[in-house]
Write a protein that holds these residues in place. Structure first.
Motif, PDB file in Angstrom:
ATOM      1  N   ARG A  85      -5.151   7.215  -1.839  1.00  0.00           N
ATOM      2  CA  ARG A  85      -4.915   5.738  -2.168  1.00  0.00           C
ATOM      3  C   ARG A  85      -6.805   5.842  -3.129  1.00  0.00           C
ATOM      4  O   ARG A  85      -7.424   6.335  -2.560  1.00  0.00           O
ATOM      5  N   TYR A 106       3.439  10.465  -2.679  1.00  0.00           N
ATOM      6  CA  TYR A 106       3.097   9.032  -2.903  1.00  0.00           C
ATOM      7  C   TYR A 106       1.934   8.359  -3.196  1.00  0.00           C
ATOM      8  O   TYR A 106       0.531   9.236  -3.110  1.00  0.00           O
ATOM      9  N   SER A 108      -0.593   4.710  -2.376  1.00  0.00           N
ATOM     10  CA  SER A 108      -1.208   2.963  -1.767  1.00  0.00           C
ATOM     11  C   SER A 108      -1.796   2.318  -1.509  1.00  0.00           C
ATOM     12  O   SER A 108      -3.115   2.552  -1.224  1.00  0.00           O
ATOM     13  N   VAL A 120       8.834   1.715   1.891  1.00  0.00           N
ATOM     14  CA  VAL A 120       8.513   2.426   1.008  1.00  0.00           C
ATOM     15  C   VAL A 120       9.591   1.892  -0.055  1.00  0.00           C
ATOM     16  O   VAL A 120      10.258   1.761  -0.170  1.00  0.00           O
ATOM     17  N   SER A 129       5.846   4.493  -3.264  1.00  0.00           N
ATOM     18  CA  SER A 129       4.795   3.650  -3.379  1.00  0.00           C
ATOM     19  C   SER A 129       5.062   2.911  -1.625  1.00  0.00           C
ATOM     20  O   SER A 129       6.197   2.681  -1.717  1.00  0.00           O
ATOM     21  N   ILE A 130       4.191   3.136  -0.826  1.00  0.00           N
ATOM     22  CA  ILE A 130       3.396   2.751   0.456  1.00  0.00           C
ATOM     23  C   ILE A 130       2.649   1.868   0.290  1.00  0.00           C
ATOM     24  O   ILE A 130       2.204   1.430   0.566  1.00  0.00           O
ATOM     25  N   PHE A 132       0.471  -1.208   2.107  1.00  0.00           N
ATOM     26  CA  PHE A 132      -0.396  -1.900   3.102  1.00  0.00           C
ATOM     27  C   PHE A 132      -0.628  -3.199   3.124  1.00  0.00           C
ATOM     28  O   PHE A 132      -0.393  -4.153   2.757  1.00  0.00           O
ATOM     29  N   ASN A 160      -4.926  -0.439   7.367  1.00  0.00           N
ATOM     30  CA  ASN A 160      -6.558  -0.029   6.472  1.00  0.00           C
ATOM     31  C   ASN A 160      -7.851  -0.285   7.258  1.00  0.00           C
ATOM     32  O   ASN A 160      -8.174  -1.504   7.319  1.00  0.00           O
ATOM     33  N   MET A 220       1.568   8.632   6.967  1.00  0.00           N
ATOM     34  CA  MET A 220       2.084   8.029   6.040  1.00  0.00           C
ATOM     35  C   MET A 220       3.268   9.349   5.355  1.00  0.00           C
ATOM     36  O   MET A 220       4.470   8.478   5.285  1.00  0.00           O
TER      37      MET A 220
END
Length: 226
Positions: A85, A106, A108, A120, A129-130, A132, A160, A220
């Motif tokens: 990220r 991945y 995020s 997801v 791509s995840i 949040f 987060n 994750m």
């Protein structure tokens, strides 16, 4: 759809004492977490990989459009990392290409506040791509006590946090700015820890509720494996 909960932290150059404070809270409630690293950290490198995942948190803000080196430098420190990220959620097609080049699976970077039914999403072959669902920026932005943890909502919920805000128990942006000059001095920050509702309060509330309700917490990378 089952409830899936992920706790993530964007490390943002917090020192090891501040990181350890967050880890001790996670361990108190036996909750797993993914930490997106910005720098070399003894605490991060010694974490149990069964309960903690280290992702990358590259900073492209001062990179002069060099989208390779910030990723490579962190991947060299944390070769096991499979996700990222970026700082400030900065992304581009070039960055995504380099994530894949360095073996990540991945990213995020999409913040979709309280959106239901998140999941997801396949971005490319072998790369996901995840999104949040919640970020501590919201408590700071709203400047009000948030009692709803939203843990009862079905589907994927990635939360987060930032260790500095958990440690300081940041209630507002002004409070953070007032104390930011002590960013690397945890002893001074501890003296200024907010005695009331803030990010740290909310962080512990969520961990306690996960524990009390016996909810599964996921790394994750677990979402990719599933």
């Amino acid at each position: 759809m089952n409830i899936q909960v992920c706790i993530t932290l964007d490390v943002d150059w917090a020192n090891d004492n501040i990181l350890q404070y967050c880890i001790e809270l996670l361990e108190k409630y036996n909750v797993k977490a993914t930490l997106f690293a910005t720098h070399d950290s003894k605490v991060l490198k010694e974490l149990d990989s069964d309960n903690y995942e280290i992702g990358l948190h590259p900073n492209f803000n001062n990179s002069n459009c060099d989208f390779d080196k910030p990723i490579k430098d962190l991947k060299d420190l944390y070769p096991q990392a499979v996700g990222a990220r970026s700082h400030g959620l900065f992304t581009s097609s070039g960055i995504l290409s380099n994530y894949r080049k360095y073996g990540l699976k991945y990213e995020s970077n999409n913040f979709l506040y309280l959106h239901p039914n998140l999941q997801v999403t396949k971005r490319f072959e072998g790369f996901e791509s995840i999104p949040f669902f919640w970020s501590d920026d919201k408590i700071i932005e709203l400047e009000q006590e948030e009692t709803n943890t939203y843990l009862d909502m079905k589907g994927l919920k990635v939360y987060n946090f930032h260790p500095i805000h958990v440690f300081l128990n940041t209630p507002t942006e002004d409070y953070y700015i007032e104390n930011k000059h002590h960013y690397q001095n945890d002893k001074e920050l501890e003296k200024s820890r907010f005695d009331g509702f803030g990010v740290g309060t909310y962080f512990e509330n969520i961990l306690k509720e996960i524990s009390d309700k016996k909810l599964n917490s996921y790394l994750m990378k677990d979402l990719i494996d599933e």
